[in-house]
Every structure is written in C-alpha cells, then in structure tokens.
Scaffold this active site. Sequence first.
Site, PDB file in Angstrom:
ATOM      1  N   ASN A 295      -7.345  -2.425  14.453  1.00  0.00           N
ATOM      2  CA  ASN A 295      -8.766  -2.635  14.111  1.00  0.00           C
ATOM      3  C   ASN A 295      -8.966  -3.839  13.175  1.00  0.00           C
ATOM      4  OD1 ASN A 295      -7.773  -1.721  11.698  1.00  0.00           O
ATOM      5  ND2 ASN A 295      -9.123   0.061  11.531  1.00  0.00           N
TER       6      ASN A 295
ATOM      7  N   GLU B 268      -9.571  -1.626   5.426  1.00  0.00           N
ATOM      8  CA  GLU B 268     -10.169  -1.258   6.694  1.00  0.00           C
ATOM      9  C   GLU B 268     -11.432  -2.088   6.957  1.00  0.00           C
ATOM     10  OE1 GLU B 268      -8.507   0.444   8.573  1.00  0.00           O
ATOM     11  OE2 GLU B 268      -7.807   2.359   7.791  1.00  0.00           O
TER      12      GLU B 268
ATOM     13  N   HIS C 256      -7.257  -4.419  10.334  1.00  0.00           N
ATOM     14  CA  HIS C 256      -6.994  -4.215   8.904  1.00  0.00           C
ATOM     15  C   HIS C 256      -5.716  -4.920   8.471  1.00  0.00           C
ATOM     16  CE1 HIS C 256      -4.761  -0.100   9.590  1.00  0.00           C
ATOM     17  NE2 HIS C 256      -3.863  -1.046   9.398  1.00  0.00           N
TER      18      HIS C 256
ATOM     19  N   ASP D  66       0.815  -1.212   0.000  1.00  0.00           N
ATOM     20  CA  ASP D  66       0.000   0.000   0.000  1.00  0.00           C
ATOM     21  C   ASP D  66       0.851   1.266   0.000  1.00  0.00           C
ATOM     22  OD1 ASP D  66       0.938  -0.459   2.560  1.00  0.00           O
ATOM     23  OD2 ASP D  66      -1.030  -0.647   3.486  1.00  0.00           O
TER      24      ASP D  66
HETATM   25  C1  GLP Z   1      -0.388   0.441   8.545  1.00  0.00           C
HETATM   26  C2  GLP Z   1      -0.066  -0.417   7.327  1.00  0.00           C
HETATM   27  C3  GLP Z   1      -0.315  -1.881   7.613  1.00  0.00           C
HETATM   28  C4  GLP Z   1       0.362  -2.274   8.915  1.00  0.00           C
HETATM   29  C5  GLP Z   1      -0.196  -1.445  10.050  1.00  0.00           C
HETATM   30  C6  GLP Z   1       0.360  -1.814  11.418  1.00  0.00           C
HETATM   31  O1  GLP Z   1      -1.724   0.643   8.698  1.00  0.00           O
HETATM   32  N1  GLP Z   1      -0.833  -0.037   6.198  1.00  0.00           N
HETATM   33  O2  GLP Z   1       0.168  -2.661   6.522  1.00  0.00           O
HETATM   34  O3  GLP Z   1       0.170  -3.635   9.149  1.00  0.00           O
HETATM   35  O4  GLP Z   1       0.126  -0.093   9.757  1.00  0.00           O
HETATM   36  O5  GLP Z   1       1.477  -1.065  11.745  1.00  0.00           O
HETATM   37  P1  GLP Z   1       2.441  -1.399  12.927  1.00  0.00           P
HETATM   38  O6  GLP Z   1       3.235  -2.586  12.519  1.00  0.00           O
HETATM   39  O7  GLP Z   1       3.293  -0.177  13.073  1.00  0.00           O
HETATM   40  O8  GLP Z   1       1.603  -1.675  14.120  1.00  0.00           O
END
Ligand code: GLP
Length: 250
Positions: A136, A143, A138, A67
């Site tokens: 959440n 989402e 995702h 993404d």
């Molecule tokens: C963002 C990314 C996700 C990732 C999430 C969790 O939302 N788009 O791909 O999994 O963050 O991030 P973290 O690993 O910092 O908790």
Amino acid sequence: MLVVVKSDYDDMSRTAAQIVSELVRKKPDCVIGFATGSTPLGTYKELIRLHREEGLDFSKVTTFNLDEYVGLPPSHPQSYHYFMWENLFKHINVDKRFVHIPQGMANDVELFCEWYEEKIEKAGGIDLQILGIGANGHIAFNEPGSSLGSRTRIKTLDELTKRDNARFFEKDEEVPKYAITMGVGTIMDAKELLLLASGSQKADAIKQTVEGPITALYPATIVQMHRKATIVCDEDAASLLTRKYSGYLS
Ligand code: GLP
C-alpha cells in the site's frame, strides 16, 4: 533518485549488500538504519557472508531499526527484535550496546519515541537507511495518510497491512494493531536511503514511488524528494515503470 534494476532477487540482494558494505568499509563507525520484512533477508544473508568470509567488521557500527509492533516482547518470534537478531545481528560482530530497536513493550510510548529520536540525533544521524515497501506504499509503518513530516510515534496499522501480517500469527486476534515507527520525516533525515523491492506484487508500489505524484496517501513517494536515494529492485518489481530507458541504471 537512482533506480537500479537487477535481474532477480539474488542479484538485487548482492547489490544492496555491496552498498552497505562499502559504507561500513569507508566509515567503520557509521550509523545504519535497518528494516525488517522478507525483502531485505537476502541482503542480510550476503552481509553475513561478507562478515564471515571477507572480515566485514560491524563492531563499531550503530544501528537503528525502523519499527516494532506494540505489545510484542523482544522474545516473541514475530517481533522485529527477534527478527533482527535471528536474521542478522547474532551472525555478525555487532556490539549489542550499539543496537537500537523500538521497544514494543515501552510503558510510556510517547516518552520512548522522544528518546529514540534523541538517540538518533546524538549518534550523528543515520548514514544509510535501508527500506522495504508495503504493497500500500507504506515505508516502515507509515501507513497511507501519514504526515510526510512525521517523527517516531505510534501508528495504527492499516487493514491491508494487518491482512498481510495475518499469515505470521495463529489467530487473527493476535495480529498487532499498533506499531512504533520512525516517522517519514525521521527517515527523510537519513543521509542516504536504500529502498529494496522484489517481485510483481511490488510492481505497482514501485511505479507509484518512482513515477507517481508525491502524496501522504502513498508515503513512499516522498523518497523522490530525498537528495541521495537509491531504489534497488528486480525486473518483476520494475515491470510497470514506463521510463526505464532514461536515467535508470541496470
Ligand atoms: C512491514 C515492515 C516494512 C516492510 C514491509 C514489507 O510492513 N514494517 O518495513 O517494508 O513489511 O515487507 P516485505 O518485505 O515482507 O514485503
């Protein structure tokens, strides 16, 4: 689905890097899907070490990122382009012609998303997709409420995601509202999934993902339907699982 519970973050990262490196050694021209966020950083550090100290060769590897924020140029320190080059790509011998990250500045987002899907297909599909998980539920930026069959497209970010991201931006107005993300269906088409989670703030997300009912309101739960999915997490992230005694490796 295999759930591997490791003692801590470093142990989780080493295990994840081992899964990635085994694939690269077995299939040097493999296709890897990369994720951003803080969780895979330790895995990327270990991959860099394996490249430097053990000659792990990424020169034939093709990459696709999950993404990117809409409206951020690749040079923006909070863009996922910047993140990937700073934290992994510039430290290994990946060929930049084989690197694919969604274009947050694409003029025609819809056309770009179609092109991205085609690129993945032409590359022979993703061999191994690395995933983090949002609090959440995702995956990538799919989402809650995302269609479980969705493809690469633009998504409006959830309020909780925007709040989680606000710490990275100086002003609230700068926090991106939209992202281009591989769809849930795109992710599920990968031949193998590797989902990482660390810390007690992810415990509920891991419980839902492993033991909860499959629902679009919690997109990560679809991973239960994948034929080769491994979740590697630490003890804290696994702390709410009720069935750790059976079928779970540690
Ligand atoms: C963002 C990314 C996700 C990732 C999430 C969790 O939302 N788009 O791909 O999994 O963050 O991030 P973290 O690993 O910092 O908790």
